[in-house]
Design an enzyme around this catalytic site. Structure first.
Site, PDB file in Angstrom:
ATOM      1  N   TYR A  66     -58.341  85.651   8.225  1.00  0.00           N
ATOM      2  CA  TYR A  66     -59.621  85.579   8.947  1.00  0.00           C
ATOM      3  C   TYR A  66     -60.714  85.137   7.983  1.00  0.00           C
ATOM      4  CZ  TYR A  66     -60.289  86.633  13.821  1.00  0.00           C
ATOM      5  OH  TYR A  66     -60.390  86.516  15.164  1.00  0.00           O
ATOM      6  N   GLU A  68     -64.371  84.208   9.143  1.00  0.00           N
ATOM      7  CA  GLU A  68     -65.631  83.865   9.842  1.00  0.00           C
ATOM      8  C   GLU A  68     -66.746  83.640   8.837  1.00  0.00           C
ATOM      9  OE1 GLU A  68     -66.657  86.800  12.708  1.00  0.00           O
ATOM     10  OE2 GLU A  68     -65.078  86.197  14.081  1.00  0.00           O
ATOM     11  N   ASP A 243     -70.270  60.844  19.857  1.00  0.00           N
ATOM     12  CA  ASP A 243     -68.950  61.467  19.905  1.00  0.00           C
ATOM     13  C   ASP A 243     -67.927  60.355  19.620  1.00  0.00           C
ATOM     14  OD1 ASP A 243     -66.511  62.525  20.563  1.00  0.00           O
ATOM     15  OD2 ASP A 243     -67.148  63.429  22.459  1.00  0.00           O
ATOM     16  N   THR A 272     -62.784  64.232  17.051  1.00  0.00           N
ATOM     17  CA  THR A 272     -61.515  64.939  16.937  1.00  0.00           C
ATOM     18  C   THR A 272     -60.852  64.392  15.679  1.00  0.00           C
ATOM     19  OG1 THR A 272     -60.404  63.262  18.274  1.00  0.00           O
ATOM     20  CG2 THR A 272     -61.144  65.241  19.422  1.00  0.00           C
ATOM     21  N   LYS A 275     -56.738  61.863  16.965  1.00  0.00           N
ATOM     22  CA  LYS A 275     -56.502  60.631  17.747  1.00  0.00           C
ATOM     23  C   LYS A 275     -56.302  59.476  16.761  1.00  0.00           C
ATOM     24  CE  LYS A 275     -59.599  62.504  21.226  1.00  0.00           C
ATOM     25  NZ  LYS A 275     -59.145  63.007  22.490  1.00  0.00           N
ATOM     26  N   ARG A 281     -54.420  68.402  15.095  1.00  0.00           N
ATOM     27  CA  ARG A 281     -55.323  68.630  16.240  1.00  0.00           C
ATOM     28  C   ARG A 281     -56.537  69.393  15.731  1.00  0.00           C
ATOM     29  NH1 ARG A 281     -52.763  67.068  20.588  1.00  0.00           N
ATOM     30  NH2 ARG A 281     -54.661  67.414  21.757  1.00  0.00           N
TER      31      ARG A 281
HETATM   32  N1  PLP Z   1     -64.652  63.817  23.165  1.00  0.00           N
HETATM   33  C1  PLP Z   1     -64.017  62.708  23.562  1.00  0.00           C
HETATM   34  C2  PLP Z   1     -64.772  61.407  23.585  1.00  0.00           C
HETATM   35  C3  PLP Z   1     -62.676  62.760  23.942  1.00  0.00           C
HETATM   36  O1  PLP Z   1     -62.044  61.663  24.363  1.00  0.00           O
HETATM   37  C4  PLP Z   1     -62.021  64.017  23.910  1.00  0.00           C
HETATM   38  C5  PLP Z   1     -60.603  64.179  24.284  1.00  0.00           C
HETATM   39  O2  PLP Z   1     -60.038  63.639  25.123  1.00  0.00           O
HETATM   40  C6  PLP Z   1     -62.738  65.149  23.511  1.00  0.00           C
HETATM   41  C7  PLP Z   1     -64.044  65.013  23.136  1.00  0.00           C
HETATM   42  C8  PLP Z   1     -62.112  66.509  23.523  1.00  0.00           C
HETATM   43  O3  PLP Z   1     -61.190  66.684  22.518  1.00  0.00           O
HETATM   44  P1  PLP Z   1     -60.221  67.966  22.496  1.00  0.00           P
HETATM   45  O4  PLP Z   1     -59.163  67.704  23.503  1.00  0.00           O
HETATM   46  O5  PLP Z   1     -59.695  68.010  21.093  1.00  0.00           O
HETATM   47  O6  PLP Z   1     -61.047  69.161  22.809  1.00  0.00           O
END
Ligand code: PLP
Length: 479
Positions: A66, A68, A243, A272, A275, A281
């Site tokens: 842990y 935090e 994002d 993320t 991908k 992950r």
């Molecule tokens: N943001 C975008 C643009 C995504 O395409 C995705 C996933 O499909 C996410 C956020 C969410 O990612 P996670 O599935 O790891 O929570």
């Protein structure tokens, strides 16, 4: 993909045997998953194959700790090794992306976005309010002031890309907490070209005046001009958040530079790691120094304790992403997407925006008389793994959809070339031309109804096998 040596192979074999001695069904499912992944044409744009060192790093005793808090400031004792892991991962993230600040704790992309939203609210709403009231923390507020501040949070606005234009649920939609936290307005794409209409976006932003302008997407097959997004954000006094979950690998590999590099223009960038970036992950938040302290409050504000084993695996993947090999990989991902797009276009396929200049294509399957759901299912019967996706102004709605989204990151990791992707396009067109819809797919969600002509699934699987056997997944790994 490099050859797995005998020692690593024997280590994996032993581990699976040990697991099998405790719960054989899990060992068997793990072996079967590898067999299935090896035998399918994986074209899901958000998936990839992490390296064995990245996968192995996830399976250690860091899982048991842990931690935090943040580096050097934990709510638990004995976190010195977690501190090392988190610092190294953050250092790699800053170096790779040229970011002032990196927070590597988010457990997923959605979590990274939540951290970003709360950090922006803290920075732009909470801190000024506390200052005005002469308070240091929310504990110093009267009940009445606290009530007023909570209402102010609920009045904030975000503007992100429309779902059917390729945006993500977490960018303010009602089925996600972001749509319940914020007032939302979305920007779409031009109905003729399918491209973002920056002039219209600017006009809408001036009218709506969002606190946060969000750029980034899950299914838009084009690059975004983040310099223009920055200008618009500045004109309306918004924070620019990008994002880059989908295209982080193309940023890391220096394919997206200048106006297309989000780090150079945004205040806060989320991603993320699994991908196109090809890591474990998980999620990350990158930002300017201004937002660092607020982002650091992610745990325990909206995140549970950090997954130290995953931060360790992020560090390994981020080190891999700084190699020349990764830059070549990223270039191949983009080149292969071009080959895939051209492969469809020359066979009469229709693509949203007419092509691609990132890692994905969006095939409009209405020209085959199919819904996205029928196309996705027929392709799966033939061993081709894709996912259905809405297209702009989708006539079939968000469940059945009219498109199929296809990405190149995973098969490029296996070593697929432009020629291979042209063959993939040929196989997909063959399957779709030989799929007949059985009923119009309207009404309640249910099974997709279609028939696939005799022999098509078999001939596609055979052709796919030839391609896959030329580019084995984890070659040398025999479980
Ligand atoms: N943001 C975008 C643009 C995504 O395409 C995705 C996933 O499909 C996410 C956020 C969410 O990612 P996670 O599935 O790891 O929570």
């Amino acid at each position: 993909m490099s050859q797995v040596n005998a020692e690593l192979n024997s280590a994996y074999k032993t581990i699976l045997n040990v697991i099998g001695g405790i719960e054989p069904r899990i060992a068997e499912a793990t072996r079967q998953e590898l067999a299935d992944q090896r035998a399918s044409l994986k074209l899901i744009a958000s998936e990839n194959y992490a390296s064995l060192p990245v996968l192995a790093t996830m399976g250690t005793w860091f899982s048991d700790k842990y931690a935090e808090g943040t580096v050097g400031h934990r709510f638990y004792a004995g976190c010195q090794n977690v501190d090392t892991v988190e610092s190294v991962a953050a250092e790699h993230a800053r170096n790779l992306f040229g970011a002032e600040y990196a927070y590597v704790q988010p457990h997923s992309g959605i979590d990274a976005n939540l951290v970003a939203y709360w950090a922006i609210l803290a920075n732009r709403i909470e801190s000024p309010a506390l200052e005005q009231l002469g308070a240091k923390t929310v504990n110093d507020l009267t009940e009445q002031d606290w009530e007023t501040l909570r209402k102010t949070f609920g009045e904030q606005r975000v503007m992100g890309m429309a779902l059917d234009a390729g945006g993500h649920l977490t960018h303010g939609f009602r089925h996600n907490i972001s749509g319940k936290m914020f007032h939302q307005r979305s920007y779409g794409t031009d109905p003729e070209t399918g491209l973002i209409d920056y002039d219209k976006l600017r006009r809408d932003a001036k009218e709506f005046k969002p606190l946060i302008l969000i750029a980034g997407y899950s299914a838009y097959p084009r690059r975004v001009n983040f310099a223009t997004m920055r200008e618009i954000a500045d004109e309306v006094g918004a924070v620019l958040m990008v994002d880059m979950a989908h295209f982080a690998g193309l940023v890391a590999g220096k394919i997206f530079q200048g106006d297309e590099n989000p780090i150079a223009h945004a205040d806060v960038v989320t991603t993320t790691t699994h991908k196109s970036l090809r890591g474990p992950r998980g999620g990350m938040v990158l930002s300017t120094k201004e937002f660092a302290a607020d982002i650091d409050r992610g745990c325990p504000m909206v995140l549970g304790g950090p997954l130290s084993h995953m931060m360790a695996a992020k560090a390994v993947a981020l080190a891999e992403a700084q190699t020349a090999d990764f830059q070549t990989y990223a270039q191949n991902v983009a080149d292969n997407a071009q080959s895939l797009a051209e492969g469809f276009l020359k066979r009469g396929g229709k693509l949203v925006t007419g092509g691609t200049d990132n890692h994905l294509v969006l095939l409009d399957v209405t020209t085959f008389g199919l819904t996205g759901r029928q196309a996705e299912s027929a392709l799966l019967d033939a061993g081709v793994v894709t996912n259905r996706n809405s297209i702009p102004q989708d006539p079939n709605g968000a469940w059945y959809t009219s498109g199929v989204r296809l990405g190149t990151p995973a098969l490029t990791t296996r070593g697929f070339t432009g020629e291979d992707f042209d063959r993939v396009a040929e196989l997909i067109v063959d399957v779709l031309e030989n799929t007949t819809p059985v009923t119009a797919s309207t009404g309640k969600p249910g099974k997709a109804k279609y028939t696939l002509a005799d022999g098509v699934a078999d001939r596609t699987k055979q052709a796919a096998n030839e391609l896959l056997n030329n580019h084995p997944l984890y070659p040398g790994l025999e479980l």
